[in-house]
Design a protein around this motif. Structure first.
Motif, mmCIF file in Angstrom:
data_model
loop_
_atom_site.group_PDB
_atom_site.id
_atom_site.type_symbol
_atom_site.label_atom_id
_atom_site.label_comp_id
_atom_site.label_asym_id
_atom_site.label_seq_id
_atom_site.Cartn_x
_atom_site.Cartn_y
_atom_site.Cartn_z
ATOM 1 N N VAL A 82 30.476 40.314 49.694
ATOM 2 C CA VAL A 82 30.491 38.936 49.785
ATOM 3 C C VAL A 82 29.808 38.019 49.422
ATOM 4 O O VAL A 82 30.721 36.617 48.213
ATOM 5 N N HIS B 36 30.655 37.648 45.391
ATOM 6 C CA HIS B 36 31.563 36.643 45.467
ATOM 7 C C HIS B 36 31.868 35.856 45.158
ATOM 8 O O HIS B 36 32.008 34.901 44.376
ATOM 9 N N ARG B 37 30.540 35.081 46.347
ATOM 10 C CA ARG B 37 30.230 33.771 46.543
ATOM 11 C C ARG B 37 29.625 33.403 44.734
ATOM 12 O O ARG B 37 30.042 32.672 44.278
ATOM 13 N N ARG C 65 32.431 33.405 42.392
ATOM 14 C CA ARG C 65 32.973 32.363 42.287
ATOM 15 C C ARG C 65 33.201 31.118 41.724
ATOM 16 O O ARG C 65 32.845 30.185 40.688
ATOM 17 N N GLU D 67 36.819 35.711 38.544
ATOM 18 C CA GLU D 67 37.983 37.046 38.327
ATOM 19 C C GLU D 67 38.520 37.622 36.366
ATOM 20 O O GLU D 67 39.559 36.324 36.455
ATOM 21 N N LEU E 144 44.631 38.956 42.281
ATOM 22 C CA LEU E 144 43.221 38.248 42.495
ATOM 23 C C LEU E 144 44.047 36.574 42.704
ATOM 24 O O LEU E 144 43.098 36.590 43.465
ATOM 25 N N ALA F 40 44.114 37.574 46.575
ATOM 26 C CA ALA F 40 42.956 37.157 47.386
ATOM 27 C C ALA F 40 41.023 35.657 47.115
ATOM 28 O O ALA F 40 40.598 36.175 48.455
ATOM 29 N N THR F 41 41.782 35.327 46.505
ATOM 30 C CA THR F 41 40.395 34.452 46.088
ATOM 31 C C THR F 41 41.396 32.689 45.918
ATOM 32 O O THR F 41 42.469 33.286 46.008
ATOM 33 N N ASP F 42 40.135 31.889 45.218
ATOM 34 C CA ASP F 42 41.246 30.657 45.585
ATOM 35 C C ASP F 42 40.104 29.848 43.939
ATOM 36 O O ASP F 42 40.369 29.017 43.909
ATOM 37 N N GLY F 43 39.290 30.887 43.393
ATOM 38 C CA GLY F 43 38.748 30.772 42.299
ATOM 39 C C GLY F 43 39.705 30.649 41.245
ATOM 40 O O GLY F 43 41.418 30.909 41.495
#
Lengths: 253, 253, 253, 253, 253, 253, 253, 253
Positions: F40, F43-44, F47, F52, F71, F74-77
């Motif tokens: 986590v 991932h932060r 980001r 990704e 992707l 699952a993410t918002d970047g």
């Protein structure tokens, strides 16, 4: 200028029919004329030993045909076209026909054919061509076709790789009777070492680009053959079946 | 046999003093005698262009002395010994003294000296030798010593590597007046590209084995110089200061 | 900014027509303007020495046409497009026509053409381009086309490989009269060593990617030429006929 | 076990003097005994063709002496020690003396000597060993010493590099009379191509580690020889004078 | 010439005190003077970022001392001598003492010492230097010594190779707090990939020549680091601890 | 499992609601759950630093679409697809539309496109991307597209190769203001050395496969950049514009 | 000839029913017959350990079908065709059907399929196949298909590259229970080192040609795996999923 | 922290004796503590499989002694020092004596000794170590010494190179009874292929740096072994006898 025309010129001078200045001018060119001598000698030797050969890749069919026709006209020995495409085969066949030369022997598949016009008369010398695997066959085919053009009748032993040693050992008698052996192998090229340890005959090793990855397009087999623990093995270039056949012609004259 | 002795022989035949058979026998050797001609010409050209040179490594001091003495006796142009050890320098100096030839000019440190006997008379042509760093100096010293033996008086610009571009740009005028430039650089060899982009003069690049790791003993600089984005740069072998000087002699005759 | 516009600016300041601040601002850019000087000089030199050239591969026909048009407009010397496809040739020809520039000279086959607009006026200097085999012809063609664009009229000697030494020796006179020689050879590149031993002229060696297997796409010829036993040979990159021509332009100004 | 002892065993069984079980046990080992056969045959062939040889590097003087003594005792043909140090030479000489074998012939300098005990009786076959430069002499010395051990009386031509072609051409007659030629060259290895183009005899090329930088410790010469434009040249490993001599033994039996 | 002296010159012209011709002459040199500007700027930047450094190998102790003394006199920032022998350390220490500069900090063993005079004042930025094995310590020592000269106080994590992953994972907090990380590893260099996957900080990878055989003197680690599956890792040359420290200075200004 | 769920579990145990055995079983998995923590955090960080990204080659359009959709969900970047074919671009665009994500930014030509969904918000840091020639543009385009996805607004300087140094020097101000510089060059890669000598900013060099023959598909530029005489330059893999952008993200957080 | 037929022959001789001459002739062939023994043993072992396999590339569909049919007829174990094209798959399927052998299992995409006829019965041994990235899947698919043909039921862990270490660590239990592990990775191949450090089981590393530029078509991963800092890892050739499966068969008999 | 101390902690929390906050803080470290778990497990596995080993080169005798003493104290399994100098052997022997550990077994010559303290108890598994030549013995000695430290009693077959195939075939029975085979060979490494074709046992090939020239310090043997035509052979690094022994330990647990 050959020996007799040289004598003729000297006699002209001796007879006063050729002024010294003219003779000097002609003879000044002699090194090259003389190497023209050498050329003639060389050619004679080549006719005895190595065929006139044209390397197909990068030439247009027309270009191939022109060179082949010139060679067919200028000499009367064998003429080869190696690594020929189907179009090249067609072009040289037609060109030869126009000169009254019959159709050539064509070995190998259409995109890697060896084309032989006027093969040399039969010639002594037991040549064995051993290949490690079926993937080495195109190189072997080129080699045997060129050997055939040179007048040899090679014995071909295929698929004798060292992974199944019994396949090779079953042919010990054939190897023992050979005057010279061509070993054609890719991958790790170990067959050359093993054959070299089984026979005192000359062994010419041809590394092939068979294999992938660490086989490095034949470089691995090349290096391995050059480092063979059996003494006195010699090596030609990667996939150079033609060169191996010529080497045979040099050593079995 | 040179042109005049050839004429003499022919005149002997014309005068009936030399039987044609004898002349044929002599002239049959002519290609090689003629190339003996060529040898003489070649030697003359060499005397104008390139010095007789002996490469030191792997030779005993005695061996060096013998070859140098032979060259000093057989010719009257410059004679060089490159990459000489102190013992070799001593031996050739003594040997030359015995022939009445004075002490040579010795450049570089004792274990990598360039030794010059009888340098050629002064010769036109502004040659600039640029080095990237102080570590390239041994190669530059060999190059300038050989240039000196050939009669050139090169200008040497040291420590002009591209990491501090101003050092090179401050010498733009020197570069602009050069008839030919030798660029000597190790590491990434970028100096050749930059110099090549600043001048239309011939640029001969010498990669050096300076640097470590990825510099790969000069291979990196070699490849980089061969791939230089400035057009028309030519390259000699790694650390080959001698070869670069000879190349200069070829192009500034 | 060239020398006269620099003087003009200074005179403007002297005359009080240009405030110092403005001049400082302009002159602060001077290093680069000054290298703009250099650029102009450089361009002039380039026009005398090396043509403006566009490397075709990886560019769209439109891209090629745009760059060629810009060069045709901005300069009035020769403009080249090297290694051009048929589509690229078409595009630049059309683009030039729109500018009123006539059709270019196109050498080589459609997929490896050298395209020359506005070749330079004729220029002194006997350049000989020697090739080892017919497979080296595409590189030789690029080289002679660029030499032609530069104003040279090179003599091309083809198929002089050392396997038949007499072919080369028959051309000794041509070699002897050359001011500079380009040797183009693949396989083992031995031709460069032999030519270098026969002449004191500058020899520029171009290794080609001719040959297969152990020829390693030209690396073997490259290394061999760099290691040539004849002194003073210089080398350009593999297949770089263009670079060899530019090197000639540098040394025969 | 050789053919006659095999027959003897079988006859013992036929005569009831050897129980089948015993024979089976002995014959069960036959593949290996049979290869023991082959070993004997092989040894005989080797005696005719290749000498027993010990490679010096990495062995202690004692180790060398032990192996040499074993070979001197077990066979009666030539025994070689290659690349021997002075200490190794001393040790094997002493060891041989203890066996009543006289002092060996020692060729080369003390740190790279070839040591020959009991050279083979004289043997037909005109072998010529050509070297490009004096730096190639150590490899040539190893080659001729091994050839001598095999019974050959090779002709050695030194310093015939292609940079001065006349030196080689002056020896055309010697080359023409050769049954086989070993070409030993470093740097760019071009001598092999040139010799291969001048003679139809078998040419075995030995690349040497002579040269520096781009010569890559002999790899450049190796690749160049493998890519030689003259057909039918074969190559052995870098600096492998021993291997070339063995290859000669294979092809001139 | 800096901005203010440029203004002064222009004002001299404006005031009629400097004839335009003189100004042109001075300004014509401006590109180089201006790059002299750049030199000064560059030097200032260098003083802030990278120390003046002398590379020891190939230099005599006297040469080292001379260069170091010059740098100590001409600047007042840190001065380094890298890869110094004991004799070189002695020479520069004595030379500095003569200038009144106290003894340097000497890191590493006598034959691979990094010598630092006048280290820069302390500087922000948490730098972590991670090594894979104890054999990588000499490179790490060079790196941390240079970092120290630049004012950094690096944290050194030793023996964190991926064969025992827990050793690295135990230091996750240290890695997490780093502003930049230098990863020093030989063999397969996998540590760089793993560290790069654990932290978003800049990772500078230094391949070392640690390992034998297939490690190819650091080339394997170099290639592996360049091919790392973790994105955004950058690499310096083999064993280049100095270069990595300089790269840190560039990115943590 | 994150910090709060860990606390929750511990509190459950403290409250007697979770038997110790169960907690042990859960916590035994903690290393991996904990590295789930790390995941986590990682991932932060990612980001913030790196997008990704999906590497296109070798994946079917459907495969690309599936991974991109996952992707995007699952993410918002930002989400990237690099080196995408036209078919891949179409597939991911359609897939994204189905998720309500608008069309991506597509850079480069159809067969080497970089596709960016949801670029990051704007971010401080002056990044300059310098290319040596127009042939390096595809790599530069990938680099700037990824930089854009990361929130940077890079300045791109094209065609600044060192063959025409003035082109680069004219941009000295731009270089001087950069917080980080990406240098993209093929052939001999000298641009990196020159830029590194002109600025104290971090320089990330990207060798490209531009050039032919001795450029060795980018290996020459790679080695040259690693051997650059300007200190502190770091290098990423050949043609790795994506990696250079990620390296920028690491050092300009 | 096996042990009992050897005894039979000997007994025939003992009984006088076989003349010694005949026995000698038969036994003279024994080495090869005996190695025929070995062949039989070998084959039996191979059937237990490694399947009969045909390598597709370079063979026509007809050729493939013929070899496969021969193998299906001559043995009754598994028969494989690797790296098969769609046409080859069709041909062998049809050929097998004609022999009454049902359709094979076909893994992988049509242009890189592994085809398995008559897989071996289930076999003990927990084999785990770990891949670093999705691009390594074709090699992994070949490996698992061959493992399946051999009777193994391998567990496949995909996309466990070290850039995201947690992905691998989450599978520690699976790794811990493995009897043998195949690690398949391209790029820098670091996964092999990490896995080797986490488990005492045999680890067979397969480098793949995944990656570009400095990944050098798998050579980087190969070298890295051979230099892995975790002890006892062994390596097979690049992309050689088939070889890794065979290695598993050797060590889990 | 191991499983029981984890349980203890949890029970402390459950009993209210440890506040949740403290437990969280401790458990937050758990991933690393847990990997501390893993470390313990790992160590146990290592003790069963691979000995603690110290690589001698580059370490001072004192350094060696310190590390060995630490390992002797911290563990009670075997401890190795590989590639040790005589001085290193002395130092570690003295250091061990001070700890009450008796003198180690020392194999190999003084400058390449393998030193074993406290060898593991005897262990099942018939391991055969085959070498091609006597020059491969140092690597074989290292391998067998490490195997001995691990508890194996390997059979060593020396001088079985394929140049005299009968030497290997005479040992077919020994090979047939092996549970695992290590093949150690330099030069062309063909022995691995041949052994791999004779036995279904696992074959671990160790290329050695034996040979010169084209053997490329072991790279040729390495590439050849990776390209072996016998399926399922695996390879370790050049001269890595230690690694091969560890690989045996992995596969014969």
């Amino acid at each position: 200028m050959d020996a007799s025309s040289l004598r003729a010129l000297i006699e002209e001078v001796a007879a006063g029919r050729c002024p010294p200045d003219d003779a000097v001018r002609q003879l000044r060119r002699l090194p090259y004329s003389d190497l023209g001598f050498a050329r003639v000698d060389h050619h004679r030797d080549l006719r005895l030993g190595m065929p006139e050969a044209v390397y197909g890749p990068g030439k247009t069919p027309e270009h191939c045909a022109a060179v082949v026709e010139e060679l067919l006209s200028a000499t009367d020995g064998p003429v080869l076209l190696t690594r020929a495409t189907e179009a090249q085969v067609k072009a040289v066949t037609a060109g030869a026909a126009a000169l009254g030369v019959g159709p050539p022997a064509v070995s190998g598949s259409g995109d890697l054919a060896t084309v032989v016009f006027r093969p040399a008369p039969s010639r002594a010398g037991a040549v064995v061509v051993v290949t490690a695997g079926t993937a080495d066959l195109p190189v072997a085919t080129e080699c045997t076709a060129v050997l055939g053009a040179l007048g040899f009748v090679p014995t071909q032993l295929t698929d004798c790789g060292v992974a199944g040693l019994h396949r090779l050992l079953a042919e010990l008698d054939t190897l023992a009777m050979a005057d010279a052996i061509v070993v054609i192998a890719g991958m790790e090229g170990a067959l050359a070492s093993v054959v070299g340890g089984l026979t005192p005959a000359p062994v010419i090793a041809v590394p092939t680009s068979t294999g992938y990855g660490a086989a490095l397009e034949g470089v691995t087999a090349l290096l391995a053959m050059l480092s063979a623990c059996s003494s006195g093995i010699t090596v030609v270039g990667i996939d150079n079946g033609y060169g191996a056949a010529c080497a045979i012609a040099r050593l079995l004259p």
